[in-house]
Design a protein around this motif. Structure first.
Motif, PDB file in Angstrom:
ATOM      1  N   ASP A 106      41.125  40.176  20.914  1.00  0.00           N
ATOM      2  CA  ASP A 106      40.671  39.665  19.617  1.00  0.00           C
ATOM      3  C   ASP A 106      40.540  40.773  18.575  1.00  0.00           C
ATOM      4  OD1 ASP A 106      38.565  40.812  20.951  1.00  0.00           O
ATOM      5  OD2 ASP A 106      37.085  39.303  20.395  1.00  0.00           O
ATOM      6  N   GLU A 107      41.232  41.888  18.784  1.00  0.00           N
ATOM      7  CA  GLU A 107      41.221  42.980  17.810  1.00  0.00           C
ATOM      8  C   GLU A 107      42.401  42.808  16.854  1.00  0.00           C
ATOM      9  OE1 GLU A 107      40.769  45.387  15.358  1.00  0.00           O
ATOM     10  OE2 GLU A 107      39.291  45.930  16.906  1.00  0.00           O
ATOM     11  N   PRO A 108      42.131  42.548  15.552  1.00  0.00           N
ATOM     12  CA  PRO A 108      43.236  42.301  14.613  1.00  0.00           C
ATOM     13  C   PRO A 108      43.899  43.575  14.106  1.00  0.00           C
ATOM     14  CG  PRO A 108      41.135  42.084  13.486  1.00  0.00           C
ATOM     15  CD  PRO A 108      40.811  42.356  14.932  1.00  0.00           C
ATOM     16  N   ARG A 109      43.271  44.730  14.368  1.00  0.00           N
ATOM     17  CA  ARG A 109      43.803  45.990  13.810  1.00  0.00           C
ATOM     18  C   ARG A 109      44.172  46.929  14.957  1.00  0.00           C
ATOM     19  NH1 ARG A 109      39.400  44.389  11.348  1.00  0.00           N
ATOM     20  NH2 ARG A 109      38.101  45.798  12.580  1.00  0.00           N
ATOM     21  N   PRO A 110      45.367  46.792  15.490  1.00  0.00           N
ATOM     22  CA  PRO A 110      45.767  47.659  16.605  1.00  0.00           C
ATOM     23  C   PRO A 110      45.884  49.114  16.169  1.00  0.00           C
ATOM     24  CG  PRO A 110      47.671  46.471  15.762  1.00  0.00           C
ATOM     25  CD  PRO A 110      46.465  45.900  15.060  1.00  0.00           C
ATOM     26  N   ARG A 111      45.677  50.006  17.116  1.00  0.00           N
ATOM     27  CA  ARG A 111      45.846  51.434  16.850  1.00  0.00           C
ATOM     28  C   ARG A 111      47.051  51.917  17.653  1.00  0.00           C
ATOM     29  NH1 ARG A 111      39.999  54.339  16.059  1.00  0.00           N
ATOM     30  NH2 ARG A 111      38.796  52.514  15.413  1.00  0.00           N
ATOM     31  N   ASN A 112      48.076  52.310  16.945  1.00  0.00           N
ATOM     32  CA  ASN A 112      49.303  52.766  17.596  1.00  0.00           C
ATOM     33  C   ASN A 112      50.012  53.760  16.680  1.00  0.00           C
ATOM     34  OD1 ASN A 112      50.706  51.151  15.633  1.00  0.00           O
ATOM     35  ND2 ASN A 112      50.446  49.357  16.964  1.00  0.00           N
ATOM     36  N   ILE A 113      51.188  54.152  17.054  1.00  0.00           N
ATOM     37  CA  ILE A 113      51.930  55.138  16.266  1.00  0.00           C
ATOM     38  C   ILE A 113      52.176  54.660  14.835  1.00  0.00           C
ATOM     39  CG2 ILE A 113      54.304  55.994  15.981  1.00  0.00           C
ATOM     40  CD1 ILE A 113      54.272  56.987  18.770  1.00  0.00           C
TER      41      ILE A 113
END
Length: 333
Positions: A106-113
């Motif tokens: 339920d996290e709308p803001r993914p952290r990725n490259i």
């Protein structure tokens, strides 16, 4: 090699909070065994004498990467522990951290490259720095701080956790727990570099061992010197050969993406490295190399999965894959 877009944990944020609370409530090794659904005697055995297969694989450019492949039973323990460590880190991670962070459902803001690069998009100047030999500079000293001071575990429990997650005093490259522990160990560094960037009206992110600062005005050499001092204060080392300051007009690169209009794009160096990884995989899986059995199947599978992730990342960013990668999309996808 690290995940381009870490997988979902298949847990909600509330479920992760609950698991973090259970983990942080344990007080002795027996409770750790119960939490991990592991045999207490087996935990004690691996804490006393962790077993790893240690070997190296060639890196592009001729250098070698040391791999520590844990015993299957130890890896199972580390995989269970990793989940609880990820849940605990999720409650603590600063806004600047982007690498090795699985996404709650339920996290709308993914952290990725990609989201890491977006932080610096449009800036006039981008400063790239790299932490040298990152995993192997995270030592028992860092882990003691994590388990004793950050988590507040009693000495006996902290010592067992350190022993289960380290090898010869450093994080082993190949243990499931090493990525999240590297993030936890870097918390004091992040917590010092973020306010420093704020004072300079700069943006700061860390993607694993890649530190990126972006500015609206050109930073002075004193800024780099101050960053170096803060990095060394926390017992890390800058790779002096990878310090790079780039103006917006020259299309700066952040973790493999070029910051050019209208949106970040895959860089030539990223594609070059991917193609080198493909050539390496082909070389390691020739009949002659396979017959010699030099590399464990899990290492080859990890490389294959890394290539597959990178190919899919190119497709995600560009909506297509390069002509030379289409066959690989079918082979490894």
């Amino acid at each position: 090699m690290y995940d381009i877009a870490p997988p979902s944990l298949e847990l909600t944020l509330a479920q992760m909070d609950a698991k973090a609370a259970r983990f942080l409530a344990i007080k002795h090794p027996g409770e750790l065994a119960g939490l991990l659904k592991a045999d207490a005697a087996l935990l004690a055995k691996f804490a006393a004498k962790p077993h790893y297969a240690v070997f190296s694989i060639p890196k592009p450019g001729g250098a070698k990467r040391i791999i520590h492949n844990p015993h299957p039973d130890l890896k199972t323990i580390q995989q269970s522990l990793n989940l609880y460590l990820q849940c605990a880190y999720c409650q603590l991670m600063p806004p600047c951290a982007f690498g090795f962070i699985p996404r709650p459902t339920d996290e709308p803001r993914p952290r990725n490259i990609y989201t890491n690069a977006l932080v610096h998009f449009g800036s006039q100047w981008v400063l790239n720095l790299d932490l040298k030999d990152y995993f192997h500079t995270v030592t028992s000293r860092h882990l003691t701080w994590v388990f004793r001071e950050l988590f507040g575990f009693p000495e006996a429990l902290a010592n067992q956790l350190i022993a289960l997650a380290s090898y010869r005093g450093v994080l082993p490259m190949g243990a499931p727990t090493s990525p999240v522990l590297s993030n936890l160990a870097a918390l004091p560094l992040d917590q010092e570099l973020q306010p420093f960037a704020n004072l300079l009206d700069a943006a700061y992110t860390r993607f694993v061992d890649d530190l990126t600062f972006s500015f609206d005005t050109q930073p002075t050499p004193e800024v780099i010197a101050a960053i170096r001092q803060k990095v060394e204060k926390h017992h890390f080392i800058l790779n002096e050969t990878k310090i790079r300051l780039t103006a917006k007009k020259d299309n700066p690169e952040v973790t493999g993406l070029i910051l050019k209009s209208p949106h970040p794009d895959v860089s030539g160096s990223f594609l070059k490295k991917l193609k080198k990884d493909i050539r390496l995989y082909r070389r390691l899986t020739t009949p002659g190399m396979m017959q010699r059995g030099i590399f464990h199947a899990s290492v080859l599978d990890k490389l294959r999965r890394s290539i597959a992730g990178q190919v899919q990342f190119v497709k995600f960013i560009r909506g297509r894959v390069e002509k030379g990668l289409k066959r690989w999309e079918k082979v490894v996808g």
